[in-house]
Write an enzyme that holds these catalytic residues in place. Structure first.
Site, PDB file in Angstrom:
ATOM      1  N   ARG A  53       7.930   5.978  74.811  1.00 59.07           N
ATOM      2  CA  ARG A  53       8.170   4.522  75.481  1.00 59.07           C
ATOM      3  C   ARG A  53       8.817   3.575  74.300  1.00 59.07           C
ATOM      4  O   ARG A  53       9.367   2.700  74.835  1.00 59.07           O
ATOM      5  CB  ARG A  53       7.108   4.166  76.120  1.00 59.07           C
ATOM      6  N   HIS A  70       5.167  14.685  68.932  1.00 59.37           N
ATOM      7  CA  HIS A  70       5.367  15.956  69.608  1.00 59.37           C
ATOM      8  C   HIS A  70       5.597  17.122  68.590  1.00 59.37           C
ATOM      9  O   HIS A  70       5.110  17.992  68.903  1.00 59.37           O
ATOM     10  CB  HIS A  70       6.634  15.999  70.551  1.00 59.37           C
ATOM     11  N   LEU A 101      11.248  13.914  73.221  1.00 60.78           N
ATOM     12  CA  LEU A 101      10.347  14.460  72.041  1.00 60.78           C
ATOM     13  C   LEU A 101      10.465  13.736  70.912  1.00 60.78           C
ATOM     14  O   LEU A 101      11.631  13.122  70.375  1.00 60.78           O
ATOM     15  CB  LEU A 101      10.254  15.785  71.858  1.00 60.78           C
ATOM     16  N   HIS A 102       9.506  13.245  69.981  1.00 63.48           N
ATOM     17  CA  HIS A 102       9.526  12.528  68.764  1.00 63.48           C
ATOM     18  C   HIS A 102       8.503  13.259  67.576  1.00 63.48           C
ATOM     19  O   HIS A 102       8.143  14.519  67.991  1.00 63.48           O
ATOM     20  CB  HIS A 102       9.194  11.298  69.010  1.00 63.48           C
ATOM     21  N   ALA A 103       8.525  12.661  66.670  1.00 71.16           N
ATOM     22  CA  ALA A 103       7.768  13.267  65.494  1.00 71.16           C
ATOM     23  C   ALA A 103       6.267  13.520  65.857  1.00 71.16           C
ATOM     24  O   ALA A 103       5.407  14.426  65.553  1.00 71.16           O
ATOM     25  CB  ALA A 103       7.518  12.394  64.211  1.00 71.16           C
ATOM     26  N   LYS A 142      -3.390  10.356  71.262  1.00 71.86           N
ATOM     27  CA  LYS A 142      -3.140   9.117  71.791  1.00 71.86           C
ATOM     28  C   LYS A 142      -3.275   8.629  73.199  1.00 71.86           C
ATOM     29  O   LYS A 142      -3.774   7.771  73.362  1.00 71.86           O
ATOM     30  CB  LYS A 142      -1.613   8.841  71.573  1.00 71.86           C
ATOM     31  N   ASP A 143      -3.084   9.714  74.094  1.00 69.75           N
ATOM     32  CA  ASP A 143      -3.538   9.629  75.419  1.00 69.75           C
ATOM     33  C   ASP A 143      -4.880  10.251  75.440  1.00 69.75           C
ATOM     34  O   ASP A 143      -5.397  11.349  75.641  1.00 69.75           O
ATOM     35  CB  ASP A 143      -2.811  10.636  76.177  1.00 69.75           C
ATOM     36  N   VAL A 169       0.019  10.400  65.849  1.00 69.82           N
ATOM     37  CA  VAL A 169       0.891  10.162  64.568  1.00 69.82           C
ATOM     38  C   VAL A 169       1.705   8.813  64.621  1.00 69.82           C
ATOM     39  O   VAL A 169       1.939   8.471  65.756  1.00 69.82           O
ATOM     40  CB  VAL A 169       2.125  11.184  64.717  1.00 69.82           C
ATOM     41  N   GLN A 175       2.856  12.102  88.860  1.00 69.39           N
ATOM     42  CA  GLN A 175       1.938  11.268  87.940  1.00 69.39           C
ATOM     43  C   GLN A 175       2.406   9.865  87.554  1.00 69.39           C
ATOM     44  O   GLN A 175       1.846   9.099  86.965  1.00 69.39           O
ATOM     45  CB  GLN A 175       1.573  11.971  86.569  1.00 69.39           C
TER      46      GLN A 175
HETATM   47  O1  PAF Z   1       1.506  13.665  78.194  1.00 64.12           O
HETATM   48  C1  PAF Z   1       2.431  13.755  78.796  1.00 64.12           C
HETATM   49  O2  PAF Z   1       3.489  14.106  78.540  1.00 64.12           O
HETATM   50  C2  PAF Z   1       2.069  14.355  80.304  1.00 64.12           C
HETATM   51  O3  PAF Z   1       1.025  13.493  80.735  1.00 64.12           O
HETATM   52  C3  PAF Z   1       1.852  15.839  80.485  1.00 64.12           C
HETATM   53  C4  PAF Z   1       0.464  16.147  79.923  1.00 64.12           C
HETATM   54  C5  PAF Z   1       2.900  16.568  79.923  1.00 64.12           C
HETATM   55  C6  PAF Z   1       1.808  16.220  81.962  1.00 64.12           C
HETATM   56  O4  PAF Z   1       2.588  15.738  82.728  1.00 64.12           O
END
Ligand code: PAF
Length: 286
Positions: free
Chosen positions: A189, A39, A35-37, A151-152, A178, A63
């Protein structure tokens, strides 16, 4: 602030049921940890708008289409729990693989057209894995609201559609990207970047803003803009996996830009693949 770490589906359901019985509203942030800022922003929002914020930390194997990428994904549960607590979460749900997938799943969720292009074209099966695990998580947590980062962008579109198509009773909220002070979008990453790569990575956002400005000034040929962007990033040794101008809703590629578009890109910085995107509203065009 203290935080409860729950590792089982039954344990989480029990905890959520008790909170529901007290009339609590549940906000949910799904993560793969590290986790980062960015999140933290999602969690703060979930905590501010609900009585209880639940954060899942699960590196979802289905995934990843590259085993090395899965192995290399940072796992930092203690630090994640501390960040989640500081951002206002009450519960971290951190199941094992065996808890989430006691047997190889025979059931998957495919969100067809929205998963096909952009990242989906380069990461076969990725969005099937994302949609499947998010459907499971929503089913386990049963939140009122779930927060996902913009971002996604494609992931957010896929999840929105999946929740709507499957009539999952949840509000899906997108939260703005952010960025670091130099414009680099925050990502788990980024910690893979060597110092010299970290210094080059903001070129991605710089290129996107340059494209946005050119579009605002009247440029309309996606092919020409793509070529120029590839050249500009290539000068810095960054390799474009894709850079597309897409419809903000359908994600269909746009060749002649005449309405708002999202510029979405995946760029390799050394061995690290980063994604970013920028909305071009076109409001400044004459
Ligand atoms: O964005 C992510 O971190 C992942 O794709 C998610 C939504 C937690 C699903 O594993």
């Amino acid at each position: 602030m203290s935080i409860e770490i729950v590792e089982t589906v039954a344990g989480l359901r029990h905890e959520i049921a008790a909170r529901r019985a007290r009339g609590e509203r549940i906000g949910f942030v799904a993560t793969m940890g590290a986790l980062h800022a960015g999140h933290a922003r999602l969690i703060e929002r979930a905590a501010a708008e609900n009585d209880c914020a639940v954060v899942s930390v699960f590196v979802n194997p289905i995934q990843f289409n590259d085993a090395t990428d899965f192995e290399r994904y940072p796992r930092t549960l203690d630090a994640d729990a501390a960040l989640a607590a500081a951002a206002g979460a009450q519960i971290v749900f951190a199941p094992s693989n065996a808890e989430m997938y006691p047997r190889a799943p025979l059931t998957h969720v495919d969100v067809d057209e929205l998963s096909a292009g952009l990242c989906g074209a380069f990461r076969p099966g990725h969005f099937r894995g994302v949609a499947t695990v998010v459907a499971k998580l929503l089913n386990i947590v049963q939140p009122d609201v779930a927060y996902f980062g913009e971002k996604d962008y494609q992931q957010l579109a896929v999840i929105r559609r999946m929740a709507a198509d499957l009539s999952i009773d949840v509000e899906i909220v997108g939260v703005a990207i952010v960025r670091e002070a130099d414009g680099l979008a925050m990502s788990s990453r980024n910690r893979h970047l060597a110092e010299v790569e970290r210094a080059l990575a903001p070129e991605i956002y710089r290129t996107l803003t340059q494209l946005r400005d050119e579009i605002a000034a009247g440029a309309s040929s996606a092919a020409e803009l793509k070529f120029a962007a590839g050249e500009a990033l290539g000068v810095h040794g960054l390799r474009v996996e894709y850079l597309e101008f897409v419809d903000p809703e359908t994600l269909a590629p746009i060749e002649r830009i005449a309405a708002p578009v999202v510029i979405a890109a995946a760029v390799w910085v050394g061995a690290t693949r980063l994604i970013d995107n920028l909305l071009c509203p076109l409001e400044s065009r004459g």
